[in-house]
Design an enzyme around this catalytic site. Structure first.
Site, PDB file in Angstrom:
ATOM      1  CD  GLU A  51      22.004  35.067  37.285  1.00 62.73           C
ATOM      2  OE1 GLU A  51      20.799  34.920  37.530  1.00 62.73           O
ATOM      3  OE2 GLU A  51      22.438  35.907  36.473  1.00 62.73           O
ATOM      4  CG  ASP A  76      23.514  41.274  43.133  1.00 64.94           C
ATOM      5  OD1 ASP A  76      23.911  41.075  41.965  1.00 64.94           O
ATOM      6  OD2 ASP A  76      23.801  42.309  43.779  1.00 64.94           O
ATOM      7  CG  ASP A 125      31.072  44.459  39.618  1.00 63.29           C
ATOM      8  OD1 ASP A 125      30.417  44.962  38.702  1.00 63.29           O
ATOM      9  OD2 ASP A 125      30.607  44.252  40.751  1.00 63.29           O
ATOM     10  CE  LYS A 129      43.239  51.176  39.701  1.00 62.30           C
ATOM     11  NZ  LYS A 129      42.436  52.387  39.774  1.00 62.30           N
ATOM     12  CG  ASP A 159      31.863  43.088  29.782  1.00 62.65           C
ATOM     13  OD1 ASP A 159      31.427  42.557  30.824  1.00 62.65           O
ATOM     14  OD2 ASP A 159      32.524  44.143  29.795  1.00 62.65           O
TER      15      ASP A 159
HETATM   16  C1  LIG Z   1      27.909  44.066  36.610  1.00 60.19           C
HETATM   17  S1  LIG Z   1      26.641  43.528  37.635  1.00 60.19           S
HETATM   18  C2  LIG Z   1      25.940  42.159  36.721  1.00 60.19           C
HETATM   19  C3  LIG Z   1      24.524  41.883  37.131  1.00 60.19           C
HETATM   20  C4  LIG Z   1      23.809  40.826  36.276  1.00 60.19           C
HETATM   21  N1  LIG Z   1      24.425  39.531  36.418  1.00 60.19           N
HETATM   22  C5  LIG Z   1      23.786  41.246  34.829  1.00 60.19           C
HETATM   23  O1  LIG Z   1      24.535  40.639  34.037  1.00 60.19           O
HETATM   24  O2  LIG Z   1      23.027  42.166  34.483  1.00 60.19           O
HETATM   25  C6  LIG Z   1      27.514  42.679  38.923  1.00 60.19           C
HETATM   26  C7  LIG Z   1      26.608  42.304  40.083  1.00 60.19           C
HETATM   27  O3  LIG Z   1      27.355  41.533  41.007  1.00 60.19           O
HETATM   28  C8  LIG Z   1      27.020  41.944  42.322  1.00 60.19           C
HETATM   29  N2  LIG Z   1      28.182  41.626  43.171  1.00 60.19           N
HETATM   30  C9  LIG Z   1      29.482  41.901  42.906  1.00 60.19           C
HETATM   31  N3  LIG Z   1      30.276  41.427  43.883  1.00 60.19           N
HETATM   32  C10 LIG Z   1      29.461  40.845  44.787  1.00 60.19           C
HETATM   33  C11 LIG Z   1      29.671  40.189  46.031  1.00 60.19           C
HETATM   34  N4  LIG Z   1      30.895  40.012  46.531  1.00 60.19           N
HETATM   35  N5  LIG Z   1      28.593  39.726  46.699  1.00 60.19           N
HETATM   36  C12 LIG Z   1      27.339  39.894  46.206  1.00 60.19           C
HETATM   37  N6  LIG Z   1      27.084  40.505  45.040  1.00 60.19           N
HETATM   38  C13 LIG Z   1      28.124  40.979  44.338  1.00 60.19           C
HETATM   39  C14 LIG Z   1      26.720  43.433  42.211  1.00 60.19           C
HETATM   40  O4  LIG Z   1      25.886  43.876  43.255  1.00 60.19           O
HETATM   41  C15 LIG Z   1      26.064  43.502  40.832  1.00 60.19           C
HETATM   42  O5  LIG Z   1      24.659  43.419  40.905  1.00 60.19           O
END
Ligand SMILES: C[S@@+](CC[C@H](N)C(=O)[O-])C[C@H]1O[C@@H](n2cnc3c(N)ncnc32)[C@H](O)[C@@H]1O
Length: 220
Positions: A51, A76, A125, A129, A159
């Site tokens: 995941e 993460d 995320d 951009k 979403d």
């Molecule tokens: C919007 S949160 C979603 C977290 C979880 N999946 C949820 O739905 O509640 C996006 C997560 O992706 C992680 N993340 C984004 N880009 C990443 C990267 N390049 N390497 C590691 N983690 C990343 C962020 O730290 C964050 O915890």
């Protein structure tokens, strides 16, 4: 940094199921479980599911509970979020779960070719951009390809309409095969309960805001 975060970081160090990039110098030391997650950690031959951007690891925990014959690793870069999933799995003695704190861009330092069977990307995320930071961009998909088994599938739950349309367009250009495409998971008939019964932290926020939850399943 808040006291709460510091306490979580301290506790993270005692979790035997949590591996952190800060403990390995990737230039001089190969990550010891690369290519050996099953042999040295899980001690079985079951398929490995990742995941990505797992946050608190809701899918990691739920998949491992639903499917005892798979091994699930949540990844993460944020230790304070991983703490939640790692603590739950540690205290419940869940043997088919691990967490890895690292940037997903360096994923090939942690897994060998053909080591991973499937990937879930949960509410990433959308990075409107910066395409190169999107977890479904060709740059990231190439990284996944280097560790995935042939014909492996990727699941995306989001979403973001922008990320959804971007991923579909990119799939077409890159000739990835879309296997399932739902633009509103909670208004869909005959849906796998895996998609509705497991809700992540961010998913619950978007549902409250009455956003549609999207699901794409594709093969690269
Ligand atoms: C919007 S949160 C979603 C977290 C979880 N999946 C949820 O739905 O509640 C996006 C997560 O992706 C992680 N993340 C984004 N880009 C990443 C990267 N390049 N390497 C590691 N983690 C990343 C962020 O730290 C964050 O915890």
């Amino acid at each position: 940094m808040s006291k709460n975060k510091l306490a979580r970081f301290a506790e993270n160090k005692i979790f035997s199921n949590l591996f952190q990039h800060t403990d390995y110098d990737s230039y001089t030391n190969q990550f010891p479980l690369k290519g050996k997650w099953n042999e040295l950690y899980f001690k079985n031959e079951n398929p490995i599911i990742l995941e990505l951007g797992c946050g608190r690891g809701e899918y990691t925990l739920a998949l491992s509970q639903r499917f005892p014959n798979v091994n699930v690793i949540g990844i993460d870069r944020k230790g304070a979020r991983l703490w939640r999933g790692a603590k739950t799995a540690f205290e419940a003695n869940m043997e088919n779960v691990a967490f890895l704190r690292t940037g997903i861009d360096t994923i090939s330092q942690y897994f060998a070719p053909n080591e991973v069977a499937e990937i879930w990307i949960t509410f990433p995320d959308p990075q409107p951009k910066k395409e190169r930071r999107r977890l479904t961009s060709p740059i990231f998909i190439e990284r996944y390809k280097s560790i995935l088994k042939p014909n492996a599938v990727i699941h995306l739950k989001t979403d973001s309409q922008e990320l959804y349309h971007y991923t579909k367009q990119t799939a077409q250009l890159q000739k990835w095969t879309i296997l399932e495409d739902m633009d509103d998971v909670y208004n869909h008939e005959n849906i796998d309960s895996l998609l509705t019964e497991i809700q992540t932290f961010y998913e619950k926020i978007w549902i409250k805001e009455e956003k549609s939850i999207i699901y794409l399943k594709f093969k690269i």
